[in-house]
Design an enzyme around this catalytic site. Sequence first.
Site, PDB file in Angstrom:
ATOM      1  N   LYS A 111       0.945  -1.159   0.204  1.00  0.00           N
ATOM      2  CA  LYS A 111      -0.209  -0.238  -0.241  1.00  0.00           C
ATOM      3  C   LYS A 111       0.509   1.658   0.150  1.00  0.00           C
ATOM      4  O   LYS A 111       0.475   2.242  -0.550  1.00  0.00           O
ATOM      5  CB  LYS A 111      -0.584   0.222   1.253  1.00  0.00           C
ATOM      6  CG  LYS A 111      -1.772  -0.918   0.572  1.00  0.00           C
ATOM      7  CD  LYS A 111      -3.238  -0.795   1.799  1.00  0.00           C
ATOM      8  CE  LYS A 111      -4.565  -1.938   1.683  1.00  0.00           C
ATOM      9  NZ  LYS A 111      -5.955  -1.840   1.828  1.00  0.00           N
ATOM     10  N   LYS A 194      -6.567  -8.961  -7.336  1.00  0.00           N
ATOM     11  CA  LYS A 194      -8.081  -8.997  -6.805  1.00  0.00           C
ATOM     12  C   LYS A 194      -9.318  -8.432  -6.481  1.00  0.00           C
ATOM     13  O   LYS A 194      -9.098  -7.195  -7.226  1.00  0.00           O
ATOM     14  CB  LYS A 194      -7.727  -9.358  -5.013  1.00  0.00           C
ATOM     15  CG  LYS A 194      -7.972  -8.084  -4.699  1.00  0.00           C
ATOM     16  CD  LYS A 194      -7.885  -8.936  -2.539  1.00  0.00           C
ATOM     17  CE  LYS A 194      -8.389  -7.670  -1.869  1.00  0.00           C
ATOM     18  NZ  LYS A 194      -8.130  -7.811  -0.837  1.00  0.00           N
ATOM     19  N   LYS A 197     -12.656  -2.296  -3.537  1.00  0.00           N
ATOM     20  CA  LYS A 197     -12.666  -1.500  -4.131  1.00  0.00           C
ATOM     21  C   LYS A 197     -12.510  -0.674  -4.580  1.00  0.00           C
ATOM     22  O   LYS A 197     -13.080   0.321  -4.507  1.00  0.00           O
ATOM     23  CB  LYS A 197     -13.294  -1.772  -2.736  1.00  0.00           C
ATOM     24  CG  LYS A 197     -14.095  -1.865  -1.391  1.00  0.00           C
ATOM     25  CD  LYS A 197     -14.047  -1.147  -0.178  1.00  0.00           C
ATOM     26  CE  LYS A 197     -14.473  -1.988   1.084  1.00  0.00           C
ATOM     27  NZ  LYS A 197     -13.609  -2.336   2.546  1.00  0.00           N
TER      28      LYS A 197
END
Length: 332
Positions: A111, A194, A197
Amino acid sequence: MKRIFSGVQPTGNLHLGNYLGAIRNWVQLQADFDCIFCIVDLHALTTPQDPATLRAQTREVTAAYIASGIDAERCIIFNQSMVAGHSELAWLLSCLTPLGWLNRMTQFKEKAGKQKDNAGLGLYAYPVLMAADILLYKATHVPVGDDQKQHLELARDIAGAFNRQFNVDYFPLPEPQIFGAATRVMSLRDGTKKMSKSDLSDYSRINMTDDADTVAQKIKKAKTDTEPLPESLAGLEARPDAANLLGIYAALAGIAQEAAVIRFAGAAFSAFKAELVDLAVSVLGPIGAEMKRLMREPAYVDAVLRRGAERAGEISRHHLSEIHTILGLLRP
Ligand code: AQP
């Protein structure tokens, strides 16, 4: 007593992966466990959030829990920031957590990327807050997806370090709660990534509130290859998009992926996709409709969260008082 703790971040765009990989499984756990399901809004703050959107998304996740079949009477449903004990225990545990343990966390590396020095301390300390979430309630089991396994290991290490350092048998070491058919749903645009969101393309995911036409459009446009569907499971190797769509079909139908392969052996994608659309709409349609209804009743949703926070707060205060005593924090 067996107790489950789990949560979803209110970061918007709740999707089929969140449903099949997490929320749907939680519904089954209610029968056998004392369940606490959180909307982890403090975790969401590790990336920038717009305040009004964060509030709306917190209600949306709550609505998703209830619409999917989580019973707010039987389980505790609340948002993390309503129980101050999460932040407090995170601090207490952070004082016991060696930096070396956090440096190993791959999610931070992913991240933060190359901008490590600009990433917030909260993003770095995220796994300690997650450990606090679990240990605050002395949860014994945590349903985790692949992506969270490393963080659960860390929670176990921190619990063990606390017990050893103070020579107590206080925190249970939380076990991963594994599901028979663990589902990892991949992006509709790229079967190797994956479903997420935060993917910029809305066509990469099926949102829990998408209407039937949108679901149909997204599945029709989902990436495939040029071969017909394979005759056996082995034929899915090196075909991530086909594997993903058959995996989604199997998960929605409640059958093994192999059974889905056999059902569509040799079929063209167009025929298979038409059946996948019908199935996806039949499963998600009623849940999405109920979510939208609940989101039009924010007062009801807020009342569920308030009541959940009262119940969670009671457990939290009791445990924190014991933890203070163990640590030697004076409670005059
Ligand atoms: N694609 C997925 N397949 C299966 N399970 C998934 N989960 C998420 N994506 C998939 C599971 O959903 C739960 C809640 O996840 P979260 O909201 O805490 O955040 P996340 O895992 O970071 O979800 P996203 O969609 O990937 O969000 P972004 O894009 O913000 O990073 C977890 O149990 C997770 O395993």
